[in-house]
Structure formats: C-alpha cells, structure tokens
Scaffold this motif. Structure first.
Motif, PDB file in Angstrom:
ATOM      1  N   LEU A   1       6.129  10.108 -17.407  1.00 21.10           N
ATOM      2  CA  LEU A   1       5.652   8.758 -17.723  1.00 21.10           C
ATOM      3  C   LEU A   1       4.134   8.779 -17.917  1.00 21.10           C
ATOM      4  CD1 LEU A   1       7.775   6.572 -15.260  1.00 21.10           C
ATOM      5  CD2 LEU A   1       8.190   7.066 -17.690  1.00 21.10           C
ATOM      6  N   PRO A   2       3.574   7.811 -18.632  1.00 21.81           N
ATOM      7  CA  PRO A   2       2.127   7.820 -18.907  1.00 21.81           C
ATOM      8  C   PRO A   2       1.282   7.766 -17.628  1.00 21.81           C
ATOM      9  CG  PRO A   2       3.250   6.273 -20.350  1.00 21.81           C
ATOM     10  CD  PRO A   2       4.261   6.701 -19.332  1.00 21.81           C
ATOM     11  N   GLY A   3       0.232   8.570 -17.608  1.00 21.63           N
ATOM     12  CA  GLY A   3      -0.678   8.545 -16.471  1.00 21.63           C
ATOM     13  C   GLY A   3      -1.394   7.221 -16.336  1.00 21.63           C
ATOM     14  N   SER A   4      -1.550   6.512 -17.451  1.00 23.88           N
ATOM     15  CA  SER A   4      -2.238   5.220 -17.418  1.00 23.88           C
ATOM     16  C   SER A   4      -1.424   4.153 -16.711  1.00 23.88           C
ATOM     17  CB  SER A   4      -2.558   4.767 -18.843  1.00 23.88           C
ATOM     18  OG  SER A   4      -1.370   4.712 -19.632  1.00 23.88           O
ATOM     19  N   GLY A   5      -0.141   4.440 -16.411  1.00 25.83           N
ATOM     20  CA  GLY A   5       0.690   3.473 -15.706  1.00 25.83           C
ATOM     21  C   GLY A   5       0.542   3.513 -14.201  1.00 25.83           C
ATOM     22  N   LEU A   6      -0.250   4.446 -13.688  1.00 26.86           N
ATOM     23  CA  LEU A   6      -0.476   4.547 -12.251  1.00 26.86           C
ATOM     24  C   LEU A   6      -1.492   3.510 -11.795  1.00 26.86           C
ATOM     25  CD1 LEU A   6      -0.739   8.436 -11.939  1.00 26.86           C
ATOM     26  CD2 LEU A   6       1.254   7.018 -11.443  1.00 26.86           C
ATOM     27  N   SER A   7      -1.527   3.260 -10.486  1.00 26.35           N
ATOM     28  CA  SER A   7      -2.551   2.369  -9.926  1.00 26.35           C
ATOM     29  C   SER A   7      -3.922   3.022 -10.043  1.00 26.35           C
ATOM     30  CB  SER A   7      -2.245   2.077  -8.456  1.00 26.35           C
ATOM     31  OG  SER A   7      -2.459   3.246  -7.670  1.00 26.35           O
ATOM     32  N   GLY A   8      -4.967   2.221  -9.803  1.00 27.96           N
ATOM     33  CA  GLY A   8      -6.324   2.751  -9.928  1.00 27.96           C
ATOM     34  C   GLY A   8      -6.582   3.942  -9.024  1.00 27.96           C
ATOM     35  N   GLY A   9      -6.155   3.834  -7.764  1.00 29.79           N
ATOM     36  CA  GLY A   9      -6.361   4.936  -6.831  1.00 29.79           C
ATOM     37  C   GLY A   9      -5.560   6.166  -7.216  1.00 29.79           C
ATOM     38  N   GLN A  10      -4.348   5.955  -7.704  1.00 33.20           N
ATOM     39  CA  GLN A  10      -3.525   7.083  -8.153  1.00 33.20           C
ATOM     40  C   GLN A  10      -4.126   7.727  -9.396  1.00 33.20           C
ATOM     41  OE1 GLN A  10       0.153   4.892  -8.510  1.00 33.20           O
ATOM     42  NE2 GLN A  10       1.030   5.897  -6.717  1.00 33.20           N
ATOM     43  N   GLN A  11      -4.651   6.909 -10.304  1.00 31.49           N
ATOM     44  CA  GLN A  11      -5.293   7.466 -11.499  1.00 31.49           C
ATOM     45  C   GLN A  11      -6.491   8.334 -11.118  1.00 31.49           C
ATOM     46  OE1 GLN A  11      -6.196   4.823 -14.751  1.00 31.49           O
ATOM     47  NE2 GLN A  11      -4.292   3.668 -14.510  1.00 31.49           N
ATOM     48  N   GLN A  12      -7.260   7.905 -10.119  1.00 29.58           N
ATOM     49  CA  GLN A  12      -8.407   8.705  -9.703  1.00 29.58           C
ATOM     50  C   GLN A  12      -7.945  10.033  -9.113  1.00 29.58           C
ATOM     51  OE1 GLN A  12     -11.289   9.302 -10.604  1.00 29.58           O
ATOM     52  NE2 GLN A  12     -12.623   7.797  -9.603  1.00 29.58           N
ATOM     53  N   ARG A  13      -6.891  10.004  -8.324  1.00 25.21           N
ATOM     54  CA  ARG A  13      -6.358  11.260  -7.784  1.00 25.21           C
ATOM     55  C   ARG A  13      -5.743  12.128  -8.877  1.00 25.21           C
ATOM     56  NH1 ARG A  13      -2.405   9.775  -3.419  1.00 25.21           N
ATOM     57  NH2 ARG A  13      -2.622   7.622  -4.122  1.00 25.21           N
ATOM     58  N   LEU A  14      -5.175  11.499  -9.912  1.00 26.42           N
ATOM     59  CA  LEU A  14      -4.684  12.255 -11.060  1.00 26.42           C
ATOM     60  C   LEU A  14      -5.841  12.982 -11.745  1.00 26.42           C
ATOM     61  CD1 LEU A  14      -2.439  13.043 -13.058  1.00 26.42           C
ATOM     62  CD2 LEU A  14      -2.872  10.874 -14.261  1.00 26.42           C
ATOM     63  N   CYS A  15      -6.975  12.313 -11.863  1.00 25.83           N
ATOM     64  CA  CYS A  15      -8.153  12.956 -12.465  1.00 25.83           C
ATOM     65  C   CYS A  15      -8.658  14.102 -11.591  1.00 25.83           C
ATOM     66  CB  CYS A  15      -9.247  11.926 -12.705  1.00 25.83           C
ATOM     67  SG  CYS A  15      -8.812  10.708 -13.978  1.00 25.83           S
TER      68      CYS A  15
END
Length: 259
Positions: free
Chosen positions: A145-159
């Motif tokens: 699924l798209p990484g942009s669909g994660l919450s803000g905190g999850q997106q930061q950990r994805l980065c």
C-alpha cells in the motif's frame, strides 16, 4: 558501522555570505549529539555540511575540514554522492515518495544506488530496515500500500527505515519531530535511543526537553545579529549544558530567557 566525526575550523559560505564561522567539535561514534540554538544560527547548515547536502545550493562551499574516521569528506577527489551513501538524512517533514508502496519506499535508496538485489534479498532488507525503524509490526500486512497513507509519525519512521536500508554509518536528523504529535514524538525519541547502538546520530532540535532526553552531548549555536555568521558557543556533555554551562549565553538560552 558508525563513524567518529571531527569538525575543524569550519566556515560555511553561500556565495559571499558566511553563514557559519569557526566551528570545531568532535562527535564520537555510537552517540547522539544534539545541535540547539535560535532560528538562523546555522545549526541546520552545519548538519547539512556533514553529508555535503548544502552544496546542492549553487555557490555554497566550506573552508575547514570534516573528518570521518580520519578522512576529510571535503578532500580532493572525494565524491559527495559516496559521502551521502555513508551519511543518511532524515528531514523535518516526512517525505515518503507518494507513488511508491511502503516496501518500495524502503528500497528506494538501494535502487537509486543501482544495487542489484534479488527479490528475497529485497524482502529481507525491507523487513530488517522496517524492524530497525520500529515499524515492521505496524505495516507488515500492507507493504504494497502507498507509504503516503501512513500517519505522520509512521511516515517519519518509514523515512528512517529508508535511510538505514542503504546501511549508512551516520544518521542526520533535522528537527524530525517538529511536525509530530506527542505520542509520535515519543516513538521517534525511543527509536533514536536504539539507533545509537549502531550509528552515529546528530540531531537538530528546537525542543530543549527533547535535546536533554535523547542526546549524550549538545552543541549550542548562536548568532550576534542579522547578517552575522552563526557560531558554536559551547559544546559539552548534555547534562552539563543543561545544568551547569560555562557560557552565560548558553545558560540564558536553555533557561528560556531568549530564543
């Protein structure tokens, strides 16, 4: 993994403007170093100089040296792209690639480096990086699924997972929690404490409490006025910076009298 960083007499310029003057500091491997100070004092500029990212701006250059395990990253013949492979960067706002899946986001740096990798190795690397970013359990069932669909905190950990997937030795973080809620901030701070077991971590933050919580050593930067270069005023163990600093400016800043 992890490197010692020795900054010597570093001046950073943007064209004719000297943004930072005379910075010298020794950053030990497997530690967290926080850079603090008011806006415009040069701390983010210094951070970006540690992987030569400031050079993306035309006319930017440095005088002085940045030694990583004894090698000057500004030495003759040193490729800045290779420097950036060793020194990962996490920005203020999470920036997952919107058209890529979670897994593709993690592997993006590896692909950009033209590294050939089998599907099984890619799966293993994605899992290892996501586990390293404390994100695996939350996303393991939706990797496509798209990484942009994660919450803000999850997106930061994805980065962060994307940064560590290329196996750097230093991780730079430029205000990584400034756009996050308190719960997400706590998750990132816990992760920083774990990352220092393998990496040298340098973080810029405006949050004094955060610097006190996560860092081993702290550098306080300040500026004499508009148009003046930023300077490193004091650099010491974090406990000393916040409880018994040597400089009055440091005391005034950490106590909230200005900044």
């Amino acid at each position: 993994m992890s490197k010692q960083i020795e900054i010597k007499d570093l001046d950073i310029y943007y064209g004719s403007f000297r943004a930072v003057e005379g910075v010298s500091m020794l950053i030990e491997p497997r530690t967290v170093t926080a850079l603090i100070g008011p806006s415009g004092c040069g701390k983010s500029t210094v951070l970006r100089s540690l992987n030569r990212m400031h050079e993306v701006i035309p006319g930017a250059y440095v005088d002085g040296s940045v030694m990583m395990d004894g090698q000057d990253i500004y030495g003759a013949g040193v490729d800045p792209v290779n420097v950036r492979r060793q020194v990962g960067m996490v920005f203020q706002r999470a920036n997952p690639f919107p058209t890529m899946s979670i897994k593709e986001n993690v592997l993006a740096g590896v692909r950009l480096n033209n590294q050939r990798i089998s599907r099984k190795d890619a799966d293993d690397l994605a899992e290892r990086a996501l586990r390293g970013a404390n994100l695996w359990e939350e996303v393991k069932d939706r990797l496509d699924l798209p990484g942009s669909g994660l919450s803000g905190g999850q997106q930061q950990r994805l980065c962060i997972a994307r940064a560590i997937a290329v196996q750097p030795e230093v991780i730079l973080m430029d205000e990584p929690c400034s756009a996050l809620d308190p719960i997400s901030t706590l998750a990132i701070e816990d992760l920083i404490a774990e990352l220092k077991n393998e990496y040298t971590v340098v973080i810029v933050t405006h949050n004094m409490q955060q610097a006190a919580r996560v860092s081993d050593r702290t550098g306080f930067f300040n500026i004499a006025g508009t148009g003046k270069p930023g300077k490193l005023i004091e650099y010491n163990d974090t406990e000393i910076i916040f409880s018994n600093p040597e400089k009055d400016d440091t005391q005034n800043y950490v106590s909230g009298r200005f900044g």
